[in-house]
Scaffold this active site. Structure first.
Site, PDB file in Angstrom:
ATOM      1  N   LYS A 250     -15.337 -33.783  93.664  1.00  0.00           N
ATOM      2  CA  LYS A 250     -14.528 -34.989  93.800  1.00  0.00           C
ATOM      3  C   LYS A 250     -13.074 -34.602  94.092  1.00  0.00           C
ATOM      4  CE  LYS A 250     -13.058 -39.134  91.381  1.00  0.00           C
ATOM      5  NZ  LYS A 250     -13.214 -40.054  90.273  1.00  0.00           N
ATOM      6  N   GLU A 256     -14.227 -23.517  89.105  1.00  0.00           N
ATOM      7  CA  GLU A 256     -15.549 -22.889  89.249  1.00  0.00           C
ATOM      8  C   GLU A 256     -16.127 -23.172  90.636  1.00  0.00           C
ATOM      9  OE1 GLU A 256     -14.545 -24.881  86.874  1.00  0.00           O
ATOM     10  OE2 GLU A 256     -15.177 -24.191  84.881  1.00  0.00           O
ATOM     11  N   GLY A 310     -16.845 -38.926  88.397  1.00  0.00           N
ATOM     12  CA  GLY A 310     -17.686 -37.775  88.736  1.00  0.00           C
ATOM     13  C   GLY A 310     -19.094 -37.890  88.169  1.00  0.00           C
ATOM     14  N   ARG A 311     -19.192 -38.235  86.883  1.00  0.00           N
ATOM     15  CA  ARG A 311     -20.521 -38.278  86.246  1.00  0.00           C
ATOM     16  C   ARG A 311     -21.321 -39.507  86.662  1.00  0.00           C
ATOM     17  NH1 ARG A 311     -16.322 -38.614  82.881  1.00  0.00           N
ATOM     18  NH2 ARG A 311     -15.987 -40.454  81.587  1.00  0.00           N
ATOM     19  N   GLU A 397     -19.492 -37.155  77.881  1.00  0.00           N
ATOM     20  CA  GLU A 397     -18.161 -37.139  78.499  1.00  0.00           C
ATOM     21  C   GLU A 397     -17.566 -38.554  78.477  1.00  0.00           C
ATOM     22  OE1 GLU A 397     -16.909 -34.025  81.677  1.00  0.00           O
ATOM     23  OE2 GLU A 397     -17.214 -35.859  82.815  1.00  0.00           O
ATOM     24  N   HIS A 428     -43.384 -28.486  70.571  1.00  0.00           N
ATOM     25  CA  HIS A 428     -43.626 -27.125  70.094  1.00  0.00           C
ATOM     26  C   HIS A 428     -42.324 -26.367  69.897  1.00  0.00           C
ATOM     27  CE1 HIS A 428     -47.980 -27.425  70.362  1.00  0.00           C
ATOM     28  NE2 HIS A 428     -47.745 -28.221  71.388  1.00  0.00           N
ATOM     29  N   LYS A 553      -9.246 -25.982  80.384  1.00  0.00           N
ATOM     30  CA  LYS A 553      -8.941 -25.540  81.757  1.00  0.00           C
ATOM     31  C   LYS A 553      -7.559 -24.900  81.803  1.00  0.00           C
ATOM     32  CE  LYS A 553     -11.329 -29.374  84.114  1.00  0.00           C
ATOM     33  NZ  LYS A 553     -11.125 -30.557  84.946  1.00  0.00           N
TER      34      LYS A 553
END
Ligand code: F6P
Length: 623
Positions: A250, A256, A310-311, A397, A428, A553
């Site tokens: 975005k 990263e 973004g999400r 978030e 399990h 950050k």
């Protein structure tokens, strides 16, 4: 919201309209009304509706789901359905009275006004002064949704048209790579919302027989982590000549993603030369200026807008471009239609029949009144394996906040810890804790018709029936439990009775979809997105900002600078570097362990093939 940063694409069929400047948007009268209900310091916990629910907890504590489930009418009433999505919440620790009180709480919190404000493009993300309009990314062409007086739906469809055009040309071999080969492999570079949503949808679709047929001969991969191991895995076995890289960010500043994008760009250049970049790299971003500075032709960029969080961006080009490349644009259209079906339901259905509102209120009840800190997302459907990781970001978030939208510290817990795995795998693994340890409300999600069928001769049920037997059984095991009396009747030795007792009374809800395809995946996505919004609306939060990710950050930037300096100086840290002693010690240990690595003579190294790795292995100085 249109601006002047228009660019024509290759066949001039679409224009970019992206927001590169933030306009001041004044809250509308409706938004002001909502804000007034949240005068500074006025928390929802001080309302009569909240206190009525607190009192009501005492009544609920006297009940047991074992008994509540015997009530036929309650079982009938605590179900909802919209457009094939069926929800049964009879296994929640609620009665019809609880639900009435929760709907009253929603009214007191201005949920309806907030939904309206969201759908009408008001700047409800007030800390970033942005509208919250992911719903516009799936709105039909005919819809009008204004931001600052301008209809954004045509902008959305311009980008969708451009995605269709581009993906068709890549898929039919009209758009080829630098050496003339068709681009059959796509690597999406992006993280967080620029990764998890598309991965969730891709995982949901890839074993659907019809979608799989559309994807034949094509590969879609994701590179998210800045870990070079992820680079190695994402690029393993790929030929740059047949690879298209989609950089999704975005902001186009995420550290990263940008390092990974530079890495993959270098991987292409090393093999095909600089001129190949324009054929092999495209971008999805709101920041077309940075896309261009990065070296990607803005003609090969797909825009979205600052009013898409973004999400919440999977329905924008963030998800639609990769998915159209893999499955064809028709699939994307189905997905968007499914999401819009749930959007419209959310915007228009009365609370009592509204799936996202009801589920949001139930989660609020569990967190704020029943003291449950976590929620397990348990799909009995392997194709939904990436639902939980995606919802982790969407929910945590959004609602992991300590203050209300006006900055007042909350005096109640917000958000929940989301986790999950496909059903029987979870059984399990961590279900022991859910059955006999902590109380964790569970979302069981199942499909009626599986994407795949296996039914062996001689077996009493098909494999999918077997899976779904667990879906039904686990919910009842949690709710009903097993008493010492029942155990004694089964001749259980006395010493084992405490161990084999299941207290039950553990809440869950069950969601059933007719099948899992692009349409129902869109419905499910929208259901969870809006459910999270409802929780935030009740708690009075801004569910659409994410300031909590910033500090780490900033600190990483400082560590990066220190690491660079110390390496080049060949020195270790001391107290004058200003870190606490713990960090200083750890950094020194790390630097000592890699003392051979210097940054002053960089060279490009790629883990290009894990299997045939001799010539690709990094030199030992980079180990
Ligand atoms: O983790 C913070 C965050 O800003 C997320 O909200 C976002 O989805 C992610 O980083 C990636 O951001 P971008 O798409 O700008 O690279």
């Amino acid at each position: 919201m249109r601006n002047n940063n228009n660019n024509n694409n290759n066949n001039n069929s679409a224009k970019y309209r992206t927001t590169t400047t933030t306009k001041r948007m004044k809250p509308s009268p409706a938004a002001r009304a909502v804000l007034q209900t949240e005068q500074k310091g006025a928390l929802i916990s001080s309302t009569a509706e909240w206190n009525a629910l607190k009192e009501h907890v005492k009544d609920i504590e006297k009940t047991h789901l074992r008994d509540l489930l015997k009530d036929y009418n309650r079982c009938e009433n605590l179900t909802l359905e919209h457009d094939g999505v069926y929800v049964d919440y009879a296994r929640q620790r609620v009665t019809e009275e609880t639900m009435e009180k929760l709907y009253s709480l929603a009214r007191a919190s201005g949920v309806k006004e907030k939904i309206n404000a969201m759908f009408s493009g008001e700047a409800i993300n007030s800390t970033e002064n942005r509208a919250v309009l992911h719903v516009a990314t799936r709105a039909p062409r005919s819809k009008v949704i204004n931001v600052d007086g301008s209809n954004v739906v045509p902008d959305v469809h311009d980008v969708l048209d451009k995605i269709k055009d581009f993906s068709d040309r890549v898929r039919n071999g009209e758009w080829v790579g630098h050496t003339g080969l068709p681009l059959t492999d796509v690597v999406c570079v992006g993280i967080g919302g620029s990764f998890l949503g598309p991965l969730f949808v891709h995982t949901a679709l890839k074993t659907n027989q019809s979608h799989a047929a559309d994807a034949q001969g094509r590969n879609l991969r994701f590179l998210a982590n800045v870990d070079p191991v992820d680079v190695a895995r994402a690029l393993n076995g790929l030929n740059p000549e047949t690879t298209l890289v989609v950089v999704v960010s975005k902001t186009f500043t995420t550290a990263e993603t940008m390092l990974n994008a530079r890495t993959v760009r270098q991987w292409i250049i090393a093999s095909l030369g600089k001129e190949a970049v324009s054929k092999h790299m495209v971008a999805v971003s709101t920041n077309l200026k940075l896309v261009s500075e990065f070296g990607i032709d803005p003609k090969n960029a797909f825009a979205f807008w600052d009013w898409v969080g973004g999400r919440y961006s999977v329905c924008s080009a963030v998800g639609m471009l990769p998915l159209a490349l893999q499955y064809g644009f028709n699939t994307c259209e189905q997905f968007l239609k499914g999401a819009w079906s749930m959007d419209e339901h959310f915007a228009t259905a009365e609370f009592e029949k509204n799936l996202p509102v009801t589920l949001g209120l139930i989660s609020t009840w569990n967190v704020s009144f029943m003291g449950c800190d976590a929620r397990a997302i348990l799909p009995y459907c392997q194709a939904l394996a990436k639902l939980a990781p995606h919802i982790q970001q969407v929910a945590m978030e959004s609602n992991g906040k300590g203050v209300t939208i006006d900055g007042t510290p909350v005096d109640y817990p917000t958000g929940e810890i989301d986790f999950g795995e496909p059903g029987t795998n979870g059984q399990h693994s961590f279900y022991q804790l859910i059955h006999q340890g902590r109380v964790i409300p569970c979302d069981f999600i199942g499909v009626i018709k599986s994407q795949q069928s296996v039914y062996l001769k001689g077996e009493i049920v098909s494999n999918h029936d077997e899976l779904m037997c667990n879906f039904f059984a686990q919910a009842d095991a949690l709710a009903v439990g097993k008493t010492p009396v029942e155990l004694r009747a089964e001749n259980c030795p006395d010493t084992l009775i405490p161990h084999k007792t299941f207290t039950g009374n553990r809440p869950s809800l069950s969601i059933m979809l007719p099948e899992l395809n692009a349409y129902t995946t869109g419905q499910l996505l929208s259901l969870y997105e809006h459910r999270v919004a409802v929780q935030g609306f009740v708690w009075g939060l801004n569910s659409f900002d994410q300031w909590g990710v910033e500090l780490g950050k900033v600190l990483a930037t400082r560590v990066r600078a220190t690491m660079h300096d110390k390496r080049n100086e060949g020195k270790m840290l001391d107290s004058s570097d200003g870190y606490n002693h713990s960090t200083e010690r750890m950094l020194n240990r790390y630097l000592q362990g890699k003392a051979q690595l210097k940054y002053d003579t960089p060279s490009d190294v790629f883990p290009c093939d894990l299997i045939n790795s001799e010539e690709c292995r990094p030199p030992s100085s980079y180990a």
